[in-house]
Design a protein around this motif. Structure first.
Motif, PDB file in Angstrom:
ATOM      1  N   THR A  75      -2.316  -8.792   6.679  1.00 57.26           N
ATOM      2  CA  THR A  75      -1.749  -7.529   7.160  1.00 57.26           C
ATOM      3  C   THR A  75      -2.276  -7.189   8.549  1.00 57.26           C
ATOM      4  N   GLU A  99       2.574  -5.438   6.585  1.00 51.50           N
ATOM      5  CA  GLU A  99       1.777  -5.995   5.491  1.00 51.50           C
ATOM      6  C   GLU A  99       2.283  -7.370   5.065  1.00 51.50           C
ATOM      7  N   VAL A 141       1.863   3.637   8.810  1.00 47.53           N
ATOM      8  CA  VAL A 141       1.150   4.054  10.023  1.00 47.53           C
ATOM      9  C   VAL A 141       1.981   3.683  11.245  1.00 47.53           C
ATOM     10  N   THR A 171      -5.942  10.195  10.049  1.00 48.00           N
ATOM     11  CA  THR A 171      -6.338   8.791   9.852  1.00 48.00           C
ATOM     12  C   THR A 171      -6.809   8.157  11.161  1.00 48.00           C
ATOM     13  N   PRO A 172      -8.053   7.682  11.201  1.00 47.38           N
ATOM     14  CA  PRO A 172      -8.558   7.002  12.407  1.00 47.38           C
ATOM     15  C   PRO A 172      -8.327   5.488  12.317  1.00 47.38           C
ATOM     16  N   PRO A 173      -8.415   4.764  13.447  1.00 50.19           N
ATOM     17  CA  PRO A 173      -8.270   3.308  13.422  1.00 50.19           C
ATOM     18  C   PRO A 173      -9.368   2.655  12.578  1.00 50.19           C
ATOM     19  N   CYS A 174      -9.026   1.552  11.908  1.00 48.32           N
ATOM     20  CA  CYS A 174     -10.005   0.810  11.105  1.00 48.32           C
ATOM     21  C   CYS A 174     -10.987   0.080  12.041  1.00 48.32           C
ATOM     22  N   PHE A 181       1.360   2.851   2.437  1.00 51.66           N
ATOM     23  CA  PHE A 181       0.687   3.690   3.430  1.00 51.66           C
ATOM     24  C   PHE A 181       1.232   3.326   4.804  1.00 51.66           C
ATOM     25  N   ASN A 183       2.297  -0.726  11.004  1.00 52.99           N
ATOM     26  CA  ASN A 183       1.605  -1.723  10.189  1.00 52.99           C
ATOM     27  C   ASN A 183       2.620  -2.658   9.539  1.00 52.99           C
ATOM     28  N   CYS A 200      -2.526  -3.993  11.313  1.00 49.18           N
ATOM     29  CA  CYS A 200      -2.409  -2.532  11.461  1.00 49.18           C
ATOM     30  C   CYS A 200      -1.509  -2.161  12.646  1.00 49.18           C
ATOM     31  N   ALA A 201      -1.029  -0.932  12.590  1.00 49.00           N
ATOM     32  CA  ALA A 201      -0.147  -0.395  13.637  1.00 49.00           C
ATOM     33  C   ALA A 201      -0.781  -0.478  15.022  1.00 49.00           C
ATOM     34  N   GLU A 202      -2.058  -0.169  15.099  1.00 49.03           N
ATOM     35  CA  GLU A 202      -2.743  -0.142  16.406  1.00 49.03           C
ATOM     36  C   GLU A 202      -2.761  -1.525  17.045  1.00 49.03           C
ATOM     37  N   SER A 237       0.820  -1.219   0.000  1.00 49.92           N
ATOM     38  CA  SER A 237       0.000   0.000   0.000  1.00 49.92           C
ATOM     39  C   SER A 237       0.853   1.267   0.000  1.00 49.92           C
TER      40      SER A 237
HETATM   41  N1  THU Z   1      -3.537   0.820   8.527  1.00 50.43           N
HETATM   42  C1  THU Z   1      -3.094   0.928   9.808  1.00 50.43           C
HETATM   43  O1  THU Z   1      -2.030   0.391  10.155  1.00 50.43           O
HETATM   44  N2  THU Z   1      -3.840   1.624  10.691  1.00 50.43           N
HETATM   45  C2  THU Z   1      -4.935   2.364  10.371  1.00 50.43           C
HETATM   46  O2  THU Z   1      -5.491   3.034  11.220  1.00 50.43           O
HETATM   47  C3  THU Z   1      -5.442   2.355   8.976  1.00 50.43           C
HETATM   48  C4  THU Z   1      -4.809   1.355   8.078  1.00 50.43           C
HETATM   49  C5  THU Z   1      -2.678   0.137   7.539  1.00 50.43           C
HETATM   50  C6  THU Z   1      -3.139  -1.198   7.049  1.00 50.43           C
HETATM   51  C7  THU Z   1      -2.439  -1.278   5.705  1.00 50.43           C
HETATM   52  O3  THU Z   1      -1.117  -1.745   5.908  1.00 50.43           O
HETATM   53  C8  THU Z   1      -2.368   0.161   5.233  1.00 50.43           C
HETATM   54  O4  THU Z   1      -2.550   0.954   6.395  1.00 50.43           O
HETATM   55  C9  THU Z   1      -3.383   0.523   4.189  1.00 50.43           C
HETATM   56  O5  THU Z   1      -4.663   0.174   4.596  1.00 50.43           O
END
Ligand code: THU
Length: 128
Positions: free
Chosen positions: A49, A42, A24, A81-84, A22, A40, A51-53, A20
């Motif tokens: 994958t 992946e 975090v 960016t908020p948590p998923c 992206f 995060n 996430c960082a949280e 991604s």
């Molecule tokens: N991701 C996070 O680590 N935390 C978030 O709050 C949003 C999404 C990561 C998951 C994936 O590796 C990338 O961001 C894109 O979705």
């Protein structure tokens, strides 16, 4: 800048996000004031994958921490960016109604509580 914000920004640098791109970072403060960081991570199968949280929560739990005050989450986005959804559930179950501080690389911040991010949450209290 507050140490928890710096920790989230620095943790983001360790992100493994070749798919991604992206990145975090997260920093979770326990009730002793200790910071547990995560980024995060992946996977080529995408769905694996993490996430960082969630990395931050699982690292903290694995180190014996059980009570938490707040978490900071850093991504490089103008709109913070908020948590998923998956992370909201994990954060609610392990951390309860903590403060979530969103931050970007420009230093913009916003605070929100878990009960606002995940209203009427399902948790262990329903399991009898
Ligand atoms: N991701 C996070 O680590 N935390 C978030 O709050 C949003 C999404 C990561 C998951 C994936 O590796 C990338 O961001 C894109 O979705």
């Amino acid at each position: 800048m507050e140490p928890i914000l710096t920790a989230a920004i620095e943790a983001r640098e360790h992100a493994f996000a070749p798919f991604s791109k992206f990145k975090v970072g997260a920093a979770l403060e326990d009730d002793f004031g200790r910071l547990h960081t995560g980024c995060n991570v992946e996977n080529a199968s995408y769905g694996l994958t993490v996430c960082a949280e969630r990395v931050a929560v699982f690292k903290a739990i694995s180190e014996g921490a059980r009570r938490f005050r707040r978490i900071a989450v850093c991504a490089d986005t103008e709109s913070l960016t908020p948590p998923c959804g998956a992370c909201r559930q994990i954060l609610w179950e392990f951390c309860g109604d903590i403060e979530v501080v969103l931050v970007n690389l420009a230093g913009k911040t916003e605070s929100i509580r878990m009960s606002q991010l995940l209203p009427r949450a399902f948790d262990a209290s329903f399991l009898g």
